[in-house]
Every structure is written in structure tokens, then in C-alpha cells.
Design an enzyme around this catalytic site. Structure first.
Site, mmCIF file in Angstrom:
data_model
loop_
_atom_site.group_PDB
_atom_site.id
_atom_site.type_symbol
_atom_site.label_atom_id
_atom_site.label_comp_id
_atom_site.label_asym_id
_atom_site.label_seq_id
_atom_site.Cartn_x
_atom_site.Cartn_y
_atom_site.Cartn_z
ATOM 1 N N LYS A 151 0.878 -1.182 0.000
ATOM 2 C CA LYS A 151 0.000 0.000 0.000
ATOM 3 C C LYS A 151 0.911 1.226 0.000
ATOM 4 C CE LYS A 151 -4.309 1.340 2.200
ATOM 5 N NZ LYS A 151 -4.966 1.768 0.981
HETATM 6 N N1 PXG Z 1 -7.792 -1.842 -2.944
HETATM 7 C C1 PXG Z 1 -7.043 -0.722 -2.978
HETATM 8 C C2 PXG Z 1 -6.165 -0.474 -4.151
HETATM 9 C C3 PXG Z 1 -7.083 0.173 -1.911
HETATM 10 O O1 PXG Z 1 -6.333 1.269 -1.934
HETATM 11 C C4 PXG Z 1 -8.720 -1.253 -0.829
HETATM 12 C C5 PXG Z 1 -8.606 -2.119 -1.911
HETATM 13 C C6 PXG Z 1 -9.623 -1.621 0.296
HETATM 14 O O2 PXG Z 1 -8.855 -2.031 1.417
HETATM 15 P P1 PXG Z 1 -9.354 -1.856 2.925
HETATM 16 O O3 PXG Z 1 -8.224 -2.333 3.748
HETATM 17 O O4 PXG Z 1 -9.635 -0.384 3.102
HETATM 18 O O5 PXG Z 1 -10.586 -2.676 3.082
HETATM 19 C C7 PXG Z 1 -7.928 -0.089 -0.806
HETATM 20 C C8 PXG Z 1 -7.966 0.877 0.322
HETATM 21 C C9 PXG Z 1 -10.155 6.533 -1.155
HETATM 22 C C10 PXG Z 1 -9.057 5.597 -0.779
HETATM 23 O O6 PXG Z 1 -9.968 7.744 -1.022
HETATM 24 C C11 PXG Z 1 -9.311 4.262 -0.570
HETATM 25 C C12 PXG Z 1 -8.277 3.385 -0.225
HETATM 26 C C13 PXG Z 1 -7.021 3.880 -0.127
HETATM 27 C C14 PXG Z 1 -6.786 5.216 -0.344
HETATM 28 C C15 PXG Z 1 -7.798 6.096 -0.662
HETATM 29 O O7 PXG Z 1 -11.220 6.061 -1.574
HETATM 30 N N2 PXG Z 1 -8.656 2.063 -0.046
#
Ligand code: PXG
Length: 293
Positions: A151
């Protein structure tokens, strides 16, 4: 509204929370982050978020002096300092201040900051009616370029995909991996329901191992709903009975139209609804307390 930002060991008002123009997080996207949520004074799966952050750091050879306990404490303190019970938290670590060369050896020490903000909830109608989604032409990072399990602060291809989705007037954009299989959305994981079975692509297909994704997999096992992490083609998404996205911000949100095809009933599906209800209960009873109640 001014926030108290945690920045390199102390709290400063947001107007004073400044990062150097020589920070390699800014110059090269050289850093990692987590988006974390607190519900009613409890941080959801904080340990899992911090473990993912530590693995991201390890993967990009970013050494830092903070232990997992230190990082958890920074998140909890930042929420407390801002007097929040429901919060969206962003914890960021960069390679730090260097020079204009990309060599990370010129960065003296990593920088860390943490922001806790009020959460912007999506309107309830969006959950009932679901999202219209398009497949974008932007591929998810290849595992041998920048592994999508990291990430990192490098979200440019996800942003390009989001621009394509915006251009098409869609709520989200799907990203395929280099084999043309479905990886995930730009900031959310993807699930489909096929004849009562819940499926999501494995991390090896280009999906981030989402914390919400893992919670949904846990709920399926708890409810004894058949579940599988399997490669998914666009065809399978088009003919799915239900489709939904998962992420810390959105939780679970139905996808009711993809590339012009209506999915299922065109409304949030029954299993999606049941799993979202289960998720809402889970976040209220699990989590690390922010305040001594
Ligand atoms: N895939 C990606 C590429 C992500 O960045 C998720 C899946 C979902 O993961 P979690 O752990 O949150 O269930 C993410 C995370 C936004 C934003 O502004 C969203 C993420 C990261 C940065 C910004 O929508 N989601």
C-alpha cells in the site's frame, strides 16, 4: 476545521503540519500508508492495519524505528486528541527528506504523520441503488513491477483509472491485471455472488488484501455461506447474481451496473445486504478502545 496532526513525534495544528518539498514521499511517491476507521470510539482491526503497514515497509525496504505498539498508539492518540469517536484515519510513513536524486540512501530518516478526520458517509440511497461501474483500460500494477499488496504512496495508475471512471460518469472503475482478469476497483476490493457462493479474486490476481475484504470473508465463514478466492473474468462479473465492493471508507457497496449490463435485480442484492448488516454489527463489537469508558 482545524485538526491536531501527529507529525514526527508531536501534535501540531493542521495549518502548521508541513512536509518538506525534499521529502521523497512527495518527490517520488516513496512511502506507504494506511486508511483506518474508528467506530463509536473503537478502532476497527487496528492490529491488522499496522501489520499490513509493516509488511508494506518491509517490502519496499523502508526501515523505521517504530514498533507495532508505537504505531497503534499513534493512531489511538491522534483520534483521542481530536475528540473523535467515528473517524477516518490516515497514517503515512515516507522515506523522508533527501536530495533531488532518487537514491533512498540520501534520506536521513523516515517521516511519519497521522491525520484523524470526521468520516464522510455515502448517502443511504447509494447503498440501496448501488453503483454504476465501468471497466477501465488502466491495468493494476504488475506484481513484478510494484506488487499491488504494497500500500504505497504511488497511486497514479489507480488515479488514472478513476479519471476514466469519472469521464464515463461512473461511480467506480474496475481494474484488470496484466492477464485481463479482474483485480479490484481503484480503491476497493471486488466480490461477486454466483448461485449463493461469494467469490473474490486472490491477492495474486492483483488485489490488495483489504481489511474489509478479510472481514467479509470471515463473515461468510461465520454464516456458513460458501466462499472462494478465485480468479474472476469480466464475463463472470457480467453474469453474477450480485456484485459489491469493499473498502474502509465505503464498507460494502452494491454494484448494480457494469459496462452497461444490469447486475441481478438492479438493486442491492440479498446477500450483499446481509453481509453489510453483519459488517455493521461487527464494527460495533470489535476494535481497540480509544477512550477509557
Ligand atoms: N484496494 C485498494 C487499491 C485500496 O487502496 C482497498 C482495496 C480496500 O482495502 P481496505 O483495507 O480499506 O478494506 C484499498 C484501500 C479513497 C481511498 O480515497 C481508498 C483506499 C485507499 C486510499 C484512498 O477512496 N482504499
Amino acid at each position: 476545521m482545524s485538526h491536531e496532526i501527529y507529525l514526527n513525534g508531536s501534535f501540531v495544528p493542521s495549518e502548521e503540519a508541513k512536509i518538506s518539498v525534499f521529502d521523497h514521499g512527495l518527490l517520488y511517491g516513496d512511502g506507504i500508508f494506511e486508511g483506518i476507521r474508528a467506530y463509536n470510539g473503537f478502532v476497527f482491526r487496528l492490529h491488522e492495519h499496522i501489520q499490513r503497514l509493516i509488511q508494506s515497509a518491509q517490502s519496499i525496504a523502508l526501515a523505521f524505528p517504530w514498533s507495532a505498539d508505537d504505531l497503534e498508539e499513534i493512531v489511538v492518540q491522534t483520534i483521542r486528541r481530536n475528540g473523535l469517536r467515528d473517524a477516518y484515519v490516515r497514517l503515512v510513513i515516507t522515506r523522508g527528506i533527501g536530495d533531488l536524486g532518487l537514491d533512498p540512501r540520501n534520506c536521513a530518516e523516515p517521516e511519519i504523520f497521522c491525520i484523524a478526520d470526521q468520516i464522510q458517509l455515502y448517502p443511504p440511497a447509494m447503498y440501496e441503488n448501488g453503483l454504476r461501474v465501468v471497466t477501465t483500460g488502466v491495468r493494476r500494477n504488475a506484481a513484478d513491477a510494484l506488487n499491488p499488496r504494497v500500500k504505497s504512496l504511488n497511486y497514479l495508475n489507480n488515479i488514472l483509472a478513476k479519471i476514466q471512471a469519472n469521464d464515463a460518469g461512473a461511480g467506480e472503475g474496475l481494474m484488470l491485471n496484466e492477464q485481463g482478469l479482474v483485480a479490484e476497483a481503484t480503491g476497493d476490493n471486488l466480490f461477486i455472488v454466483q448461485k449463493g457462493r461469494v467469490c473474490t479474486p486472490p491477492a495474486s490476481m492483483g488485489a490488495l488484501e483489504g481489511i474489509t475484504r478479510n472481514a467479509v470473508l470471515d463473515l461468510c465463514r461465520l454464516y456458513e455461506i460458501p466462499v472462494a478466492e478465485v480468479p474472476i473474468t469480466l464475463h463472470e462479473v457480467y453474469v453474477a447474481d450480485e456484485c459489491f465492493l469493499t473498502g474502509t471508507a465505503a464498507e460494502l457497496i452494491a454494484v448494480t451496473q457494469i459496462d452497461g449490463r444490469v447486475i441481478g435485480s438492479g438493486k442491492e442484492g440479498l446477500l450483499t445486504h446481509r453481509l453489510h448488516e453483519g459488517f455493521r454489527q461487527l464494527v460495533q463489537k470489535e476494535g481497540r478502545p480509544v477512550y477509557d469508558e
